[in-house]
Every structure is written in C-alpha cells, then in structure tokens.
Design a protein around this motif. Structure first.
Motif, short mmCIF file in Angstrom:
data_model
loop_
_atom_site.label_atom_id
_atom_site.label_comp_id
_atom_site.label_asym_id
_atom_site.label_seq_id
_atom_site.Cartn_x
_atom_site.Cartn_y
_atom_site.Cartn_z
N ASN A 327 0.93 -1.20 -0.28
CA ASN A 327 0.42 -0.11 0.25
C ASN A 327 0.97 1.24 0.04
OD1 ASN A 327 -2.58 -1.75 0.27
ND2 ASN A 327 -2.90 -2.30 2.42
N ARG A 328 0.20 2.85 -0.41
CA ARG A 328 1.29 3.46 -0.39
C ARG A 328 0.75 4.27 1.16
NH1 ARG A 328 -0.44 8.63 -0.76
NH2 ARG A 328 -2.28 8.12 -1.72
N TYR A 330 0.58 6.56 3.69
CA TYR A 330 -0.26 7.97 4.00
C TYR A 330 0.64 9.16 3.82
CZ TYR A 330 -3.32 11.16 5.74
OH TYR A 330 -3.71 12.73 6.03
N MET E 1 -12.67 -3.15 2.79
CA MET E 1 -13.27 -2.39 3.56
C MET E 1 -13.72 -0.96 2.66
SD MET E 1 -13.95 -2.45 7.06
CE MET E 1 -14.11 -4.15 7.01
N ARG E 12 -8.32 5.88 4.18
CA ARG E 12 -8.09 4.40 4.24
C ARG E 12 -8.16 3.98 5.65
NH1 ARG E 12 -3.22 4.11 0.35
NH2 ARG E 12 -3.01 5.87 1.42
N HIS E 13 -8.15 2.13 5.08
CA HIS E 13 -8.69 1.02 6.36
C HIS E 13 -9.17 2.19 7.18
CE1 HIS E 13 -6.07 -0.56 4.05
NE2 HIS E 13 -4.85 0.62 3.99
N ILE E 384 -2.74 4.66 7.87
CA ILE E 384 -1.75 4.98 7.49
C ILE E 384 -0.45 4.77 6.49
CG2 ILE E 384 -1.20 7.54 8.23
CD1 ILE E 384 1.10 5.95 10.36
N SER E 385 -1.36 3.06 6.32
CA SER E 385 -1.40 1.67 5.17
C SER E 385 0.52 1.47 5.03
CB SER E 385 -1.41 2.64 3.85
OG SER E 385 -2.99 3.13 3.68
#
Lengths: 339, 193, 215, 288, 452, 234
Positions: A327-328, A330, E1, E12-13, E384-385
């Motif tokens: 994943n990129r 944040y 999600m 995200r997430h 924050i992936s």
C-alpha cells in the motif's frame, strides 16, 4: 479502597478478540463437510486415510517441538489443518503408510524447518503432497471409484499396503474427469462434478461442500475472500475464452471450475495466510497468477492437473508480489518495502 | 523427426529443465548470492549476459575445432575462451561504464567458475544447435537461472526474519527451498511441446 | 623443496600439523561438501546411484590429485598474474584425460555421468585447493591434501548416492536390497530428491556439530 | 598430424590469452596491501566495534595504515595483540581496559515494585509503560535486555533480577549501555575502585520506601573522601577520578551502601556503616 | 473496507472498536471537589517546561501565575486553587518518571472565583495578540496531545490557512468529554472560533463530528451565530478519525505529507474543547485551572463527565467517584491510546481527557502470543497504510534501522489499530514505540558524533 | 614462494615479467595439448570398439536372430555404406543372420516426450512388413510413469509385430502407425497406449509413425540390395 496492586500494560487496552487458534480451529470446522462427504463417497478407506494424515501431522509437530526444546505448538490447530488438508488431496485408496510419510514430510520439511507456524513460505500440506506425487507417482494417480457397494465395511487393499511396499489395487476406476478430458477428450457432466459424483482425490470431488466451507470462513472474516474469487474468476474467464475459440480442444469453463482440485485448492490451500501476500492488491495478483498457471498447466502442460504446482509456484512468488504491491503509505508517494 | 521449435527450446531451458533446479548447474553461485534479492537479480543478469556471449563463442570454437579435426580440445578450449572472454568483458565494462561495472562487474569473476556457463556450451554442442537456436537456448537458460535465483532470494530474504531452527539455517534451508521449487517446477513438464 | 623456513606465522599452523592431519582434515573436519559446501553441482547431479557417485568421486579425486601435483611442482614457474588461467588449463587437461579414460572403460557409465565429467573443470573444490593449498606447499603435502579432499569428496558423494539409490531404486550399487514389490521413492532420484538429501545430510552434520559443541 | 594441429591450436589460444592477461596486468592493476588480510585473520572476528571501527576489517585497514594501534582491540588476547604488533612492527599501545558498570543495586530483595507490568518481557518495552512499574523510577527493571544484547556472555541476571557483569568477559563494546532504557550502564576504567551504584535524584529518606539501598544524598562520602575526589551534584555523589587518589574511606560511613569499592577480585565491597540486607526473597509488592 | 465506505468521505483503513460511549454521553458535566493537596508538574505540555516563579511557602490565588512559559514552545501554569505552595520538588508523572513540580496545599475554603487580568476582545485584537493571549492562558491541546495551541496556530510565512478544522470526532471508545462540551458549551466554541479564525486568517471553519454524536452536530449547526462562516460535517464512525491527519483526509480529502504538518495542506486543526476553552478564557484574560474529564470504565461507581482542577491527584479522584474492589488497571486517556498508570499519586494534567478504571474481569491478561501468520488484518487496519506485520517481525529481530528506512516507522502514531485486530496478540504498538525510541536515540547519537 | 614480512605499502605491479608470463602460459598450454592428444590417440580405438559394441548390442535387441550388422546411409537416391560423418537421422543399420540373410533394419527415431527428447531404436523386418523390435536409447521420462515405455511388457508387446505394410503405390504406408487408448487397440498398425503415461507412449508412437513413413518404403524397395559386409561399420 485500593485493595490490590495495580497492573500496567501497554496500549491499546482493547482487543478484537479473535485469536490465531480461533481462526485455525474454524478452518478445520469449515473443512469438515467436505471431509464427511469424502467418507460418505469412498467409505472406510478415506476415513482411515484422513485419521492417519491428521494424527501423523499432529504427532510430528508435537515430537519436533519436544526435541527442539520448544513449547508444543499442537494446540494452535495448524498441524491439524495441514494433516486434514493433505488427506483430502490424496486418492481415496492411497496407502496409509504413504499418507503417514507425506504428513511427516509436510510438517517437518514444509513447516518446522522454516521456523514453524508463521514462517512456512510454502503451504506445508502441498509440500507434503508434492513430495508424495514425485515419490509415488503411480499410487497418487490411481483412482478408486466412488460409491462402491460395501465401502463402509471393506477397506481397499491398497489402503493397507505394507510399509515400503508397492500397493496392489482391487478396484481401479478409469480416470478423473480431468485426465479423461486431457487424454481422451471426454468431458464429465457439470452437475456430477458439482455434487461430487465423480472420482478424484478424497476431498476434492464435492465442489459445493467446499464452497460452503469457504463461505462460512468468509462470513466469519477468517479468510481472504479475494483469493478464491480471483482464482476462480481467472480460470473461468481464461478457459472461457479458450473454449470460445475452440470448443473441441478446450473444455468448458464450468468444467474447469468444478473438476479436479481447483475448488479445494482455491478455497483451502491458496488461502494459507502465511504463504500468501498481505495487501488486497497483492492477494488479487496472487490469485490471478494461480488461475493463470492452473489454466496453462491444464490446457497445455503435460499434466492433467496443475493446482498444486500453481499454488506452490505462487507461494514462491508471493514475497515478490508483496514487495511490489505494498500500500502507498499515507502522505507519501512511497511504498513500504515488504521483504 | 520432430524439430524443436525455438519456443520449445526456450521453455525447455528456462522452465522444464531449469539449469539450477533440474540440471544442478550453477549451484555454487546459487547458494552464494541468493541471499539478497538485489544481488540475485544482478547476478542473474550478468550470467544471462555471459551465457549469450559464451554461447556464440562456443558455437564458433566448435565449428573451428571440427574444421581442424581436433574435437578432443573442445573442453579445454571452451573453458579457456570463456574465462578469457569474461575477463575481457570485465575490463571492457570497467572502462566503458563504471556504473555498470559496479552493478555487474563484481559478479563477473564468480561466473568464470560457474558450471552453468560451461554446461550451456557443452549442451548446445551436444544437441547440435545452430547459431540462432544456441542463442535462444542461452537466453532461456539465463532466464531460468535468473528466475530460480530471484525466487529463492525473495524467500530467503523473508526467511532471514524467521525463527528457523539453528541446525537448518544456512545452506540446508536454501537447499530445502530449492528442492521444493524443483518439485514445483515439475508442473511445467510437457509445456510448449 | 625445503625453502619453507621463511613462512609467515599465518601459515605456520599448517606446518605444525602433521601429514596425517593434512589428510584427515579434508576427509572429515573440512569436508569439502558437508563443511565447506564446495563443488555442489556434481554432488547433486550424479548421485542418483551409488555407482555414479563413486565414479564421479574418484574421477574428481583423480583430477584433484593430478592438478594439485602439477600446480605444486610448477608453483615457482607460474607468475602470480596468470596463475588462475594456468590452473584452469591444467585442470581442463586432466578432466579431458579422465573423460576419455572413462569412455574407454565403460560407455554406459560415461553416458550416465553425462556432461558432468566435463564439468569437473569448474568444480570450485579443485580450483580452490590449487589456489589455497597446492600453490603454497610442497608436492608431497599437496598430494596428501588432494588425497584427503578427494576421499572426503568421494565419501560425501557416496553418502548421498547410497541414500538416494536405496530409497529411490531399492538397490545399492545395482544390487537389489529389498524383496520384490518394494515401493521405490522415485522423488529421490529426481532433482528435488538431490536437494532434499543433501539438505538432510547437512542438517545431520549440523546436529552432530551442535551436539559436540554442547558436550 | 592431429598432434600438430592440437598443439598449434591450443598453443595459439593460450598465447592470445596470455597476451591479453599481460596487457591487462599492465593497464589495470589495482594494488591492495596483502597485510590487511593477514592482520584481519589475526583479529578475533568478533566485529564488536569496541576499537571504535565498524568491524574487524576496517580496524585491520586502520592498523596497516598506521592509524590505530593493536592495543585498541580489547577483545583479543595479549598474545594476539603482540603478534599483530610484531607483524606490523609497531608499538602495542595498550588501552586502559574498561568494563561496564551498573549504577543500581536495587534488586528484588531491596527495591519495591509499585505496579505489576504485564506484557513483553523486555526492559525497553516495560520502560515505555508508565516507567515499568518499579517504585524507584530510576532503577533497574530487571528484564535483562543487557543480558540478551551482550554478545560475549559477560552479563548474567542474578536471582534478585540484577545484571552482574563478568569483568573478565566484558569487552566494553557498549551494547549494554545502549540497551538499558534507564541508562544505568557506563563504561569505566577497570582500575577505578569507587563507584556509586545508584542513580536516583531524590534527596532524603523517602526514597528508602522504594529502595533500601538507594543513595539518600547525605553527602558523607563527599566529606570523607580526599579533597575534590567526590562532589555532590543533583543529589548524587560524583567521583572525579584523578582529582585525588582514591581512598576506601569514602565508602565507610555510607548508611545504605550506595557507594561501593570494586576490589581486585571484581567484588563490590560495601562500607562499614552500610546496613546489612539479609532478606533473600522479593520485597512485598506495595499497594499503590 | 473501502468498498463499504464508498460515497462517504473518510480515510483509508481503520477499525471499529466497541464504543461504550452511552454510559457517559448523557451525563452533564459536573464540578469536582478541590483536593486538599494538588500536584502540579511544570511539564504538562509538549515543549520546554514552565519556569516556576513562586517560592515555597508562598500563598497564591486561584488563577494566579505559578510558572511562566519556558520558551516559545511552552505555556505558563496557573494556580487551580487558592492555597499555599508547600514544596517545590520532584513529582511523579504519568510517564513513570519523576519531574520538577509544585505541591500546592489548597485553602480549606477556597472558592470558585478566579483571578482575572485584561481580557482580549476578538474584534479589536490582532492575530499576534490572540496568539499571545492563548499562550498566556496556558492553553494546550486538550484532546490529549497537550501541544501548546499557539504554536500550532501560527501559520508559517508563505503558507495559507484555507480551513480551520474543529476536531469534534472523539473517536476513542468510552470518552465523551468533547461530546458533552459540544452540547453544553456551544457558545464558548463559537466564541473560540472567532478568535481562531482571526488568528489563523482562515476564511471558514468546519466542525468535524462522527455520526455517533448526531445530537451534538445538530445542536451546533442550529446555534451557529449569524455571519460566522462555520459548517458542521458529519463523518462515518471509524477509529482513529480523531487523529489530525485522518480528520483532514476525511473532511478535506487531502493527505498531510509524511513528516509534514496540517498547514502544508492548508488546514489548522484544533480540538473543540480547546476551542471552547479559548472562547471562555480569552475575553476575561484568565488561565486554565480545570478541564473536563470523562471518568468511566467498568471499575468506576459514579461514572460521568467532571470538571476537575488541574493537579488533582488521581487517588483523590478515584476515591471521590468510588472504584471496584478488584480494580486492576487505570488508564489516563482512552482505551486505545491511553496510558496505564503505575502510581496513583500522579495528578490530572491539562492533557488528561479521561480516566478509565478496569477490573480483573475486563482486563485480558493471559493472551498467548502466536507467531505472525501474515493474515494481513493489521495491514487492512493501519490508517496510514504501513505494513505492521512486517514491521513487527523486523522489530522482533531488532532490525530497527531497516524499519525506519524502508517501512516509514516514524510515520506511525501509535493509534493501536494493528494491535487491536492482531489475532496473534503480537504487541505491535509496543514494538513500534520501542523501535521509534531506539531509532531516535541512534539518530541523536549519530548527530552528536557528527558534531564532535 | 618467497614472501617477505615487510612489504612496502606502495608496491607497484611487477612489469618486468611479461615475457615470463607469456612463456609460462604458452608452455603450459603446449604441455596440456600434448597430454590431451596422447590420451585421445591412446583411447580412440578402445572407445570406438566400445561404442560399436554398444550399438551392435542395441541392434541385436531390436532385430531378433541377427549376428552381423552393417551401416548405411541414404544420400537422397540410394543407400551407401556408412562413412562415419553422417548425421544420425540419415543412418540405417542392416542386420544379417548367421547364414547371411537379411534379418531387418534398425533405425533410430526421436520423439518429444514429457520431459524432453525420447530417442529410440526400432527394428523393421521387410519380410514380415512389420516392426519387430523396440529399444529406448535415451529418455528422461518420469521414473515410475513415463519410463513405462521402456519397461511395460504390454506396451513393448506392441512392437513384436506392428504392421507397417507398404501401400500399393510403393511410396507410402498402407496404414500409418497410430495411437490407441490403452486396451482399445483394434488394428495391427495401432499402438496400444499406457494408462498414466499417455504423453510418453504417444510420443513414441509419433516418433515411430514419422520415421516409418519416411524410411520403410525406401527400405522395402531396396531390401534386395543389402548384403552382409565383410567388416563391421564404424
């Protein structure tokens, strides 16, 4: 007022409450319907086969832990999964001693040597099965017919072959639907395939019950639904195209989906969390890769079935998928490294 | 007699009869440099490159030796020419592109004693491949070598952070992975035929 | 050849050890396969039967011996800069000789060993012994070293060959071991079996080492 | 005939190759001092970094280059160092040997635990959870991060949960200094005898609630020591080695035994007035 | 999600822990009693400690300055009660370390009246005046971070504040302080917004509120004063939306660059309770003396939201509200990011938003730690992936530098989502906190070595 | 080796010994060439004899009753005795009984199996107009499965009398050899496959089919012209 010593622990102080052994246990539950059908279809031999492989797996795990001075990890249920899964991929009248050897290899070489649960980069059951396939190619491609009379009272003679001895077969059915198609161009009936009314490995015949188990796990959020869905979709689409191009040479997509070990592999083997990639994107690529390899091996390779090889190869690729498809992070344009 | 198509030669050399996993060629560098993905990729590239060059050389030498009627000098000529070619390439690369040299050059001396290179030269002669076939064969062998190296490197990098039992650590583990990969590659058998 | 009074302290250790040690080191303590992990290609490739393993081991030992002797006796003659190239030439010569010798002895054996006889040239064991030992020691010492290493290499090859043949073909040196109906473990004579067998031998060696270290 | 062609072919080939190598030798020759390898082989290969270089190889390079002296390597034996010095023809340059010392004596039998820490058994981890729950917030947590991090087996946790340094094995690599979240370790010259085994900054007897051997900052040691040797700063004695000759007098009147004298046997002697702790079991856990 | 949140603005997430908010969100804020002895560390905020300006034995008035700001990134400390300075010494803190502080003995009859100084009129004050006023009032982020608010509000040269974001998310389970503040102190919030808009130069303000506080959202939007450019934005419930970065992404759809500040994407984020405090204190020139704290958890008898003077010892608070006999753990802050307390002699500080008491029954203790099975739950949870799975393994093998270099370790803000979902009970957050400490220590050592 | 203990740090590459390097290498090269040539010349006759014997053994296997053999090659028009430089695909070996009558021809054929080439030698008896023998020279087929083509008695029984009658036009076969599923062989020109080794047995069938289609008509036509040679082929 304050009667006892305070305790301190690290945040977060809340937990979701599903633990690893819960997940593993539920995977075993999910495999039970398919196992029960296997026993129903093939009788006592398969019952003994499953019991042997499960017991051998658990025993091996326990003894290895003991010898290496570790706490026994048997109660995390992962050894049971490996044993049961291996049993389900074997032919119904497979000699018990070979199944035992396979289970020992699966746990010892496929799992323990890599550091145990969490570090096995290949699905241990498939490692066991791959070794068996290479060691005893004849025994593992000799299929026992389903729904024989007296299957609950008699045990196939090959099942009880003496250790280290070549088994003799009393009832040998022609071929699995896949080999029948590959070598003789005969496609089995789709309904028979879905209901498991064909011969094949012990646990792979009844696609519907396998799907049921998969749905149970997905509903309980204990399995990554993207893996089976992307595998099956890829196989369906690819073989659909080939079938459309040349319906004579290539089987129908429905046949491809329900024949052989595809369902069992897609639902219970490719989904081995340890050996599959982490991210949603990665998992889809992984699934597509498996689907692709299955179609390539089945349609153009020398073997009638390729699910096992496809998953093992994808397992080997999964670190690379992981590192390529993180994943990129944040607030950055950078992807975290995975390997 | 059925002719081998170029496609088959490639698939055969890279997947079905993978140099590392089926022929056990180049095991030493395979064990040595498969620990890190980056070096593995570079090594794979360097080996493929040298394979292409030595494939051409071997083709030429073989033609020459047959012409002068001294086929018994095959082995010694192959190894000497490969060794010197590698050295020449090393010098050339060092001179022309220092960046490329830093990336690939350090692997070149290792390649001299890589049996995959010599094996390739011997096999292509044995199979009687022509120029183009030899090149495709070299390309396939190099690709297969790189593939095996890269796959193992990925797994080994991951296993660096694993609780691998002390007695398995190191070469034994790498061989174990290689064995499993070798089994997996059996799935490719019969492809491209 | 007794100009070795000016050896550095670094090599003194080698001098201290007796000749028997030089020989035994290669056989066991520094076994080329199990300890140094050298020359893996033939170890894996031609050990599917005990006979092949033995033949390959002896062939390698022969080349090792001859090249060690030659390198050692020529060591004052070969300039440092061309030593590797010269060693390769010498090794390749003896490999070619061995190749023809085996073909003369048995076509069948030559066929089953295949290109791996030729590939002895690039066996790192031979080059490394030439470079690390023969180029610095007397002919006698080098001979002993080559013998030790060669026998150690053959021993290791046999270790693999025997296991693979017994399980994979149910025989040893071609003689059937088991009653009819023995189920051959075909994986053992496949490439994967080579990897597994060697992995397991290395594992056993490690366990042995560990045991010795703890006691 | 065959013989002639063969000899001609191979002779030509080797001639070409040799020519190439000769040219290469002339054009591209990179010299590396072979002594570096030899010296590296004589070093212990521990790559501990105690010499101040990132590993044995860089140290060997520095040795050959004359930038360092063999004595910097505190890990290797005296003979090994002499051998290197002899080989390179340089002086030995012995360092003052240092060892790691722990500035805490608050084992489980004397120090109180205020709150029971649950979780990862590591000092680093525990220290982040409200300081780890030990009564004295400066004190040793006793989960043995230093023992784990020590590559030389020089640190062992005793039954009271305090690390004990084996001065013979300690190489002063500094790993324990970095590992201790409370900063209790420091590297001290072996010949120094006086040592304050406490780091608490509280003044007065209240700290004794939390630890019976804590320094109460009474200042007696500073009074008794020869002039300038010990000075009180931030409620702790600070020893200025070299300001005056060390004297055992400094520890005699310490009421808790917080200041100790490392004797030649590697034992920490306490002063005459230090209270004797006879409790062997852990102190009862205090109710907050 | 992502699929299920399609169409809603969110980040995200993230995770959905049980909320437990209904236990206290209906209880109005109540004034708490004065403790006989208050403990006031001078370092209640991030930044330089305040400098004490009183002497031992000195008598002080409620609201009087006890310590002045120790620098720009620092705030002064005001006396929460009228009383006498008993001692200036080491005081225990929540982190478990001792630090300098003041023991303040309250007068038995200390009243509620507060010492005031010159007020600041929002219409006439310059932005600089307002920032100074905020610092003088000793205001720090009341959401829990306790970062001096005036520093945060200072828009750097060349940057423009487009939106003033009011953080009313309060995503931590159990806590309801912001919820109650929004319901009860709308006037103060809007007054605070006036000051903040002026200080930051932002043209408009958005109040971000999670969907589980619809009543507060409605109350606020109904009462927006005429002409004040404020909108209320309701976002789906998801933890950790209360984090600045997540809130910005949810409301504005922008991502704060790694290592950057909200102002880099044109936003300034202020907690609603902080805003209310600004609105209440600045017109009168007062300093902070007390704050709203949610006291809840299964171990608490009288749960609720209380207005507690800063410096009140935890022991006193718990005695007042009553706790269960089998009290096991006490947390300052919420259950996800709050800290366990090892010493009840520590006191309520400006950053304390909640006190949770758990008994033996609720605390999960014997959780067996399994190896990471790479299920990816943490990867799907991390807002924050990051890749907590891999980082956890690296931390276990002490590859800290690799974690920082390749895995953006330093971007982790320890929200706890990964540990919450981990089926193998791996203490991921603890690992990361530890690793960050080591990385920081090593970086500092390197810097020092470079300077020397 | 006379290394001294004090090597100057600034040691330069030795430049004066170029001649020595050349001399040493070429010298060694010449010595090596000599050694190799001597070995080659020494072992050549033995190897040739061994090889011939091995081939003869194989031919005996596929042509029952053969005592002597003779090698020929097809030059495009006719068969001539082997010179030794021909490619394998052009060779054919004739076998003769003790009395000198032609027992048949042995031919190599190559098929693409499961794991690479399968090289076989088969025997063709023009008198019976059938294949009478079959021997696998080289195969890498999976042991236990694919290698049944060498061992399976039922499969080998196919080649005891596999009809390859030449058609009426004399240029092609009446019926080309075809593959039949295991147990479903109906005609004399069909090869009964092996269950579980379908690919390998198909590959063998295909190899034989291609080879016989090319060679059998030629050989059948020229069968009268083959006479025992006095000396064995190379």
């Amino acid at each position: 007022m304050f009667k006892q010593t305070l305790h301190i622990s690290t945040s977060p102080h809340l937990k979701l409450g599903v633990s690893t052994d819960d997940i593993m246990r539920n995977v075993v539950w999910a495999m039970l319907p398919a196992s029960a059908f296997a026993v129903y279809a093939f009788g006592l031999s398969v019952f003994l086969l499953l019991v042997t492989s499960v017991v051998a797996a658990i025993l091996t795990e326990h003894l290895l832990c003991r010898w290496s001075g570790k706490e026994s990890t048997v109660n995390d249920w992962s050894a049971a999964i490996t044993g049961l899964l291996l049993g389900l991929t074997l032919p119904p009248a497979f000699p018990l001693w070979m199944a035992f050897v396979g289970s020992v290899i699966a746990i010892a070489l496929g799992k323990f040597a890599f550091g145990g649960l969490g570090y096995n980069t290949f699905n241990p059951a498939l490692v066991g099965r791959a070794v068996l396939q290479a060691a005893f190619p004849a025994a593992i491609t000799t299929w026992h017919p389903a729904f024989l009379e007296g299957r609950f009272t008699d045990i196939a003679s090959s099942t009880l072959a003496l250790p280290f001895m070549e088994p003799t077969y009393d009832a040998v059915s022609g071929a699995t639907p896949l080999s029948a198609f590959k070598f003789d161009g005969v496609a089995a009936d789709s309904a028979d395939l879905a209901l498991g009314l064909v011969s094949g490995s012990a646990g792979e015949t009844c696609a519907l019950l396998i799907v049921l188990g998969g749905i149970y796990l997905i509903a309980r959020n204990m399995m990554n639904w993207r893996i089976p869905v992307s595998i099956l979709l890829t196989v369906y689409v690819l073989s659909g195209i080939m079938h459309w191009v040349d319906a004579e040479a290539y089987p129908s997509p429905v046949f491809m989906l329900f024949s052989g070990g595809l369902m069992l592999g897609a639902v219970f083997m490719a989904t081995d969390m340890v050996a599959s990639p982490l991210t949603a994107k990665g998992v889809v690529v992984y699934g597509v890769l498996i689907g692709l390899l299955v179609v390539v091996i089945r349609l153009w390779g020398g073997l009638p079935e390729g699910v096992m090889y496809a998953i093992l190869l994808a397992n080997a690729v999964s670190p690379h998928i992981d590192s390529a498809l993180q994943n990129r992070v944040y607030g950055t344009n950078k992807k975290a490294k995975a390997v | 007699m059925k002719e081998e198509s170029l496609w088959y030669i490639f698939i055969n050399a890279s997947l079905i009869n993978n140099f590392v996993l089926a022929y056990f060629l180049g095991i030493c560098p395979f064990l040595g440099v498969s620990g890190k993905l980056e070096t593995a990729t570079k090594m794979g590239g360097a080996v493929t490159f040298v394979m292409l060059i030595s494939s051409v050389c071997a083709y030429g030498i073989n033609a020459f030796l047959i012409a002068v009627g001294a086929p018994f000098l095959q082995l010694i000529s192959f190894i000497v020419v490969i060794a010197s070619t590698v050295q020449l390439v090393e010098m050339f690369v060092r001179k022309m592109s220092p960046a490329l040299f830093r990336a690939l050059g350090i692997f070149l001396p290792l390649i001299t004693t890589n049996c995959a290179i010599l094996g390739l030269a011997l096999f292509q002669t044995q199979k009687g491949y022509g120029m183009v076939e030899s090149l495709v064969y070299a390309l396939g062998a190099g690709a297969g070598f790189t593939l095996a190296l890269v796959l193992i490197a990925g797994l080994r990098e991951r296993l660096e952070f694993a609780e691998v039992p002390g007695v398995v650590k190191g070469t034994a583990l790498t061989l174990l992975i290689a064995g499993i990969l070798s089994l997996s590659f059996m799935g490719f058998a019969g492809l491209g035929g | 050849m007794n100009k070795h009074t000016d050896k550095s302290g670094f090599f003194a250790a080698l001098e201290d050890s007796s000749s028997a040690d030089t020989f035994l080191r290669g056989l066991w303590k520094d076994n080329p396969v199990f300890v140094q992990v050298l020359g893996m290609c033939p170890v894996l490739a031609v050990t599917n039967t005990s006979m092949n393993a033995l033949a390959m081991g002896l062939a390698t030992a022969f080349v090792l011996l001859m090249s060690n002797v030659l390198v050692s006796s020529l060591r004052h003659f070969i300039p440092k800069q061309v030593r590797i190239a010269s060693y390769i030439l010498i090794i390749a010569t003896f490999v070619t000789i061995t190749d023809y010798a085996i073909m003369a002895i048995s076509v069948e054996l030559h066929k089953s060993l295949g290109a791996f006889i030729s590939l002895i040239v690039v066996n790192c064991l031979i080059l490394s012994r030439a470079e690390a030992f023969a180029s610095k020691n007397t002919v006698g010492q080098s001979m002993l070293d080559a013998l030790g290493m060669g026998v150690g290499f053959t021993f290791a090859l046999l270790c693999l060959g025997v296991v693979r043949e017994v399980l994979g073909s149910g025989s040893i040196f071609g003689f059937g071991l088991f009653p009819d109906g023995f189920q051959n473990w075909i994986v053992m004579i496949l490439p994967a079996g080579g990897f597994f067998t060697l992995a397991i031998w290395l594992l056993l060696f490690n366990i042995l080492k560990q045991k010795r270290a703890t006691t | 005939m065959t013989i002639l062609t063969a000899i001609a072919a191979l002779g030509g080939l080797t001639f070409l190759l040799a020519l190439m190598l000769v040219l290469a030798n002339k054009k591209l020759y990179v010299y590396e001092d072979p002594r570096i390898d030899t010296v590296e082989d004589m070093l212990p290969h521990a790559n501990c970094g105690a010499c101040g270089y990132p590993g044995c190889r860089p140290f060997a390079e520095a040795l050959v280059g004359g930038e360092a002296l063999p004595g910097k390597c505190t890990v290797s034996s005296e003979e090994a160092r002499e051998r290197i010095a002899g080989y390179l023809g340089v002086a030995l340059g012995n360092e003052d040997r240092k060892v790691a010392r722990l500035a805490c004596a608050g084992g489980a039998n004397v120090a109180r635990v205020r709150a029971q820490y649950e979780g990862m058994q590591s000092c680093q981890a525990a220290a982040l959870v409200s300081g780890g729950g030990k009564g004295c917030s400066w004190g040793c947590l006793g989960y043995g991060d230093c023992e784990v991090v020590c590559d030389f087996d020089a640190i062992q946790m005793d039954e009271q949960g305090l690390p004990v340094v084996d001065t013979d094995k300690c190489t002063a690599c500094g790993d324990c200094v970095e590992a201790c979240p409370k900063g209790l370790f420091s590297l001290e010259p072996l010949q120094n005898h006086l040592w304050v085994a406490c780091k608490n900054l509280e003044q007065g007897n209240e700290i004794l609630e939390d630890c019976e051997v804590a320094c109460t900052a009474c200042g007696r040691c500073a009074m008794d020591a020869p002039g300038g040797l010990i000075e009180m700063a931030y409620n702790l004695p600070v020893i200025h080695h070299g300001a005056a000759a060390e004297s055992k007098d400094a520890i005699q009147r310490c009421p808790t035994g917080a200041i100790v004298w490392w004797n030649a046997d590697g034992e920490a002697e306490k002063g005459r007035d230090a209270k004797k702790i006879i409790r062997k079991g852990a102190r009862e856990v205090g109710v907050s | 999600m992502g699929l299920f949140n399609f169409g809603h603005k969110t980040f995200r997430h993230g995770i959905h822990p049980p909320e437990h908010k209904s236990e206290t969100n209906g209880l109005p804020i109540r004034q708490f009693a004065f403790a006989p002895l208050l403990v006031l560390p001078v370092s209640q905020h991030i930044g330089a400690p305040s400098k004490i300006i009183v002497r031992e034995g000195q008598e002080v008035m409620r609201g009087q300055l006890l310590a002045e700001a120790g620098g720009y990134v620092s705030v002064p400390l005001h006396a929460p009660v009228s009383g006498r300075v008993r001692k200036i010494a080491n005081v225990p803190t929540a982190k478990g370390e001792m630090s300098l502080g003041i023991y303040l003995e309250a007068f038995p009859a200390s009243g509620q009246e507060v010492l005031e100084s010159d007020g600041l009129d929002w219409e006439t004050a310059t932005p600089e005046d307002i920032l100074q006023g905020i610092q003088n009032a000793g205001i720090v982020g009341l959401g829990g971070a306790a970062f001096p608010t005036h520093v945060k509000l200072k828009v750097p040269e060349g940057k423009q504040c487009e939106v003033l974001l009011l953080n009313g998310i309060e995503c931590e389970p159990y806590l309801t302080t912001d919820h109650r503040v929004m319901l009860e102190q709308a006037e103060d919030i809007f007054m605070g917004i006036r000051y903040l808009l002026k200080a930051t130069g932002a043209p408009r303000a958005i109040i971000g509120i999670e969907a589980n506080k619809k009543d507060a959202a409605e109350h606020l939007s109904r009462n927006i004063p005429e002409g004040l450019p404020v909108t209320v934005e309701v976002v789906p419930v998801k933890y950790p939306q209360g984090s600045e970065k997540m809130l910005i992404t949810s409301v504005m759809g922008r991502e704060v660059p790694s290592g950057g500040l909200p102002i880099d994407v044109g936003a300034v984020v202020v907690n609603v309770a902080t805003t209310a405090e600004i609105g209440r204190l600045l017109p009168h020139g007062r300093g902070i003396q007390e704050r709203v704290v949610t006291i809840t958890g299964p171990g608490v008898k009288k749960k609720g939201n209380y207005l507690i003077p800063v410096g009140t010892p935890l022991r006193f608070v718990l005695e007042e509200v009553g706790v269960a006999d089998n009290l096991s753990e006490v947390y300052l802050g919420g259950p996800m990011m709050g800290m366990a307390v090892s010493n009840l002699d520590i006191s309520i500080t400006k950053g304390t938003s909640g006190i949770l008491a758990f008994t033996d029954n609720e605390v999960r203790r014997a959780d067996k730690v399994y190896p990471c099975i790479k299920c990816g739950a943490c990867v799907d949870a991390c807002p924050i992936s990051l890749n907590p799975s891999q980082m956890g393994i690296l931390a276990k093998f002490e590859a800290y530098d690799e974690m920082a270099a390749d895995h953006n370790l330093m971007d982790c803000f320890e929200c706890g989502s990964c540990s919450y979902v981990c089926p193998s009970n791996i203490p991921l957050v603890q690992y990361f906190r530890m690793s960050k400490g080591v990385v920081r220590k090593r970086a500092a050592a390197k810097k020092e070595a470079a300077n020397v | 080796m006379s290394e001294t203990m004090t090597i100057a740090p600034e040691q330069k590459a030795a430049t004066g010994n170029s001649n020595k390097m050349l001399f040493a290498m070429v010298g060694i090269g010449l010595m090596c060439a000599l050694l190799i040539v001597l070995t080659y010349e020494g072992t050549k006759p033995i190897i040739a004899k061994n090889k011939a014997a091995a081939l003869e053994q194989a031919i005996f296997k596929v042509l029952p009753g053969t005592m002597t053999t003779a090698g020929y090659y097809w030059d495009g028009n006719a068969f001539s005795p082997l010179k030794g430089t021909e490619a394998e695909g052009q060779r054919v070996y004739a076998g003769f009984s003790e009395s000198g009558t032609l027992t048949g021809f042995a031919l190599p054929a190559v098929g693409l199996g499961y794991a690479g080439e399968i090289r076989v030698l088969y025997g063709y008896d023009p008198a019976q107009e059938a294949l009478v023998g079959f021997y696998v020279l080289e195969s890498k087929e999976t042991p236990g499965l694919g290698d049944k083509i060498e061992k399976d008695p039922a499969f080998l029984a196919n080649f005891e009398a596999l009809s390859v009658a030449v058609g009426t036009d004399g240029n092609s076969l009446k019926n080309e050899i075809t593959y039949a599923k295991s147990g479903e062989k109906q005609n004399a020109w069909e090869v009964d496959g092996i269950t579980g080794a379908t690919i390998s047995s198909k590959a063998v069938t295909e190899a034989l089919s291609t080879s016989t289609a090319e060679w059998v008509p030629r050989l059948y036509e020229a069968k009268e012209r083959f006479k025992p040679q006095t000396q064995s082929h190379e």
